[in-house]
Design an enzyme around this catalytic site. Structure first.
Site, PDB file in Angstrom:
ATOM      1  N   SER A 102       0.834  -1.206   0.000  1.00  0.00           N
ATOM      2  CA  SER A 102       0.000   0.000   0.000  1.00  0.00           C
ATOM      3  C   SER A 102       0.876   1.266   0.000  1.00  0.00           C
ATOM      4  O   SER A 102       1.621   1.473  -0.953  1.00  0.00           O
ATOM      5  CB  SER A 102      -0.955  -0.081   1.199  1.00  0.00           C
ATOM      6  OG  SER A 102      -1.927   0.914   1.141  1.00  0.00           O
ATOM      7  N   ASP A 152     -10.127  -3.822  -5.641  1.00  0.00           N
ATOM      8  CA  ASP A 152      -9.437  -2.998  -4.640  1.00  0.00           C
ATOM      9  C   ASP A 152     -10.074  -1.605  -4.641  1.00  0.00           C
ATOM     10  O   ASP A 152     -10.028  -0.915  -5.659  1.00  0.00           O
ATOM     11  CB  ASP A 152      -7.936  -2.929  -5.019  1.00  0.00           C
ATOM     12  CG  ASP A 152      -7.099  -2.214  -3.973  1.00  0.00           C
ATOM     13  OD1 ASP A 152      -7.644  -1.321  -3.293  1.00  0.00           O
ATOM     14  OD2 ASP A 152      -5.906  -2.530  -3.854  1.00  0.00           O
ATOM     15  N   HIS A 183      -8.289  -4.489  -0.892  1.00  0.00           N
ATOM     16  CA  HIS A 183      -6.956  -3.895  -0.709  1.00  0.00           C
ATOM     17  C   HIS A 183      -6.084  -4.765   0.215  1.00  0.00           C
ATOM     18  O   HIS A 183      -4.963  -4.414   0.534  1.00  0.00           O
ATOM     19  CB  HIS A 183      -7.128  -2.486  -0.110  1.00  0.00           C
ATOM     20  CG  HIS A 183      -5.905  -1.619  -0.209  1.00  0.00           C
ATOM     21  ND1 HIS A 183      -5.341  -1.239  -1.417  1.00  0.00           N
ATOM     22  CD2 HIS A 183      -5.132  -1.036   0.735  1.00  0.00           C
ATOM     23  CE1 HIS A 183      -4.285  -0.470  -1.194  1.00  0.00           C
ATOM     24  NE2 HIS A 183      -4.127  -0.342   0.108  1.00  0.00           N
TER      25      HIS A 183
HETATM   26  C1  MLT Z   1      -1.504   6.022  -0.093  1.00  0.00           C
HETATM   27  O1  MLT Z   1      -1.839   7.055   0.455  1.00  0.00           O
HETATM   28  O2  MLT Z   1      -0.326   5.711  -0.265  1.00  0.00           O
HETATM   29  C2  MLT Z   1      -2.595   5.145  -0.564  1.00  0.00           C
HETATM   30  O3  MLT Z   1      -3.822   5.784  -0.456  1.00  0.00           O
HETATM   31  C3  MLT Z   1      -2.603   3.842   0.139  1.00  0.00           C
HETATM   32  C4  MLT Z   1      -2.837   4.024   1.606  1.00  0.00           C
HETATM   33  O4  MLT Z   1      -1.885   4.203   2.325  1.00  0.00           O
HETATM   34  O5  MLT Z   1      -3.990   3.990   2.047  1.00  0.00           O
END
Ligand code: MLT
Length: 200
Positions: A102, A152, A183
């Protein structure tokens, strides 16, 4: 940067750069390294940005909307940290394989987008396209695994395909692996990444 370094048994093996998701810490992904290659070094880093107390690797303006200036600054900071960490811990700077989830996958993607020699390969679990409209460095010879979700909610299937194309157009070899667990970082995806790594 706050981090954990674990020296592996085999000096010919890479160093896994572990990069957690939002609200995680440098402890989170340690079990993943063992699933992929028990003999590799591990460098697990905590993001330097706090969002309501939750560690991240760069600021964002809203979910999925990145603060580009901060992303660029933090990408440089992480790249320089890798230089220092390689000196301090005595590992090969040219043999780093990022493993990110992520937000951690997004900064790993940003390292690839900005620095030709930052990483040798990358395992990106549920990444987004870090920046659009820029020219990428020549990524010939780099291998990238993308673990994506057909459903996702944070990263659309189209965005996962876009990331694959952008990296491939820069010369990288990319494997895009699909799951359908939103996700989440599922065990199936971890196993697929391990198999990909073992075939490199
Ligand atoms: C981010 O901000 O890098 C993406 O939205 C993934 C997350 O951290 O939720």
């Amino acid at each position: 940067m706050q981090h954990i370094f674990q020296k592996g048994d085999d000096p010919s093996k890479p160093t896994f750069l572990l990069l957690h998701g939002t609200g995680g810490t440098e402890q989170d992904l340690l079990p993943l390294a063992g699933e992929i290659d028990k003999e590799a070094n591990v460098l697990s880093v905590r993001g330097n940005v706090a969002e309501n107390g939750m560690p991240r690797f760069f600021k964002r303006l809203a979910e999925g909307v990145f603060d580009e200036a901060d992303l660029i600054t933090r990408t440089t900071e992480l790249n320089e940290f890798l230089d220092e960490a390689a000196e301090e811990h005595g590992f090969d700077r040219d043999n780093i394989v990022a493993v990110g989830y992520s937000n951690g996958a997004n900064i790993a993607g940003s390292l690839l987008f900005h620095y030709q020699h930052a990483l040798r390969a990358a395992i990106l679990h549920h990444p987004m396209v870090p920046r659009r409209g820029i020219e990428l460095p020549d990524l010939s010879g780099k291998n990238v695994f993308i673990g994506a979700g057909t459903n996702d909610p944070i990263c659309s299937a189209e965005e996962s395909e876009d990331l694959k194309s952008l990296l491939e157009n820069a010369g990288a070899r990319v494997e895009l692996h699909w799951e359908n667990m939103g996700h989440q970082l599922s065990m199936g995806e971890v196993k697929a990444a391990a198999e990909w790594y073992n075939n490199l």
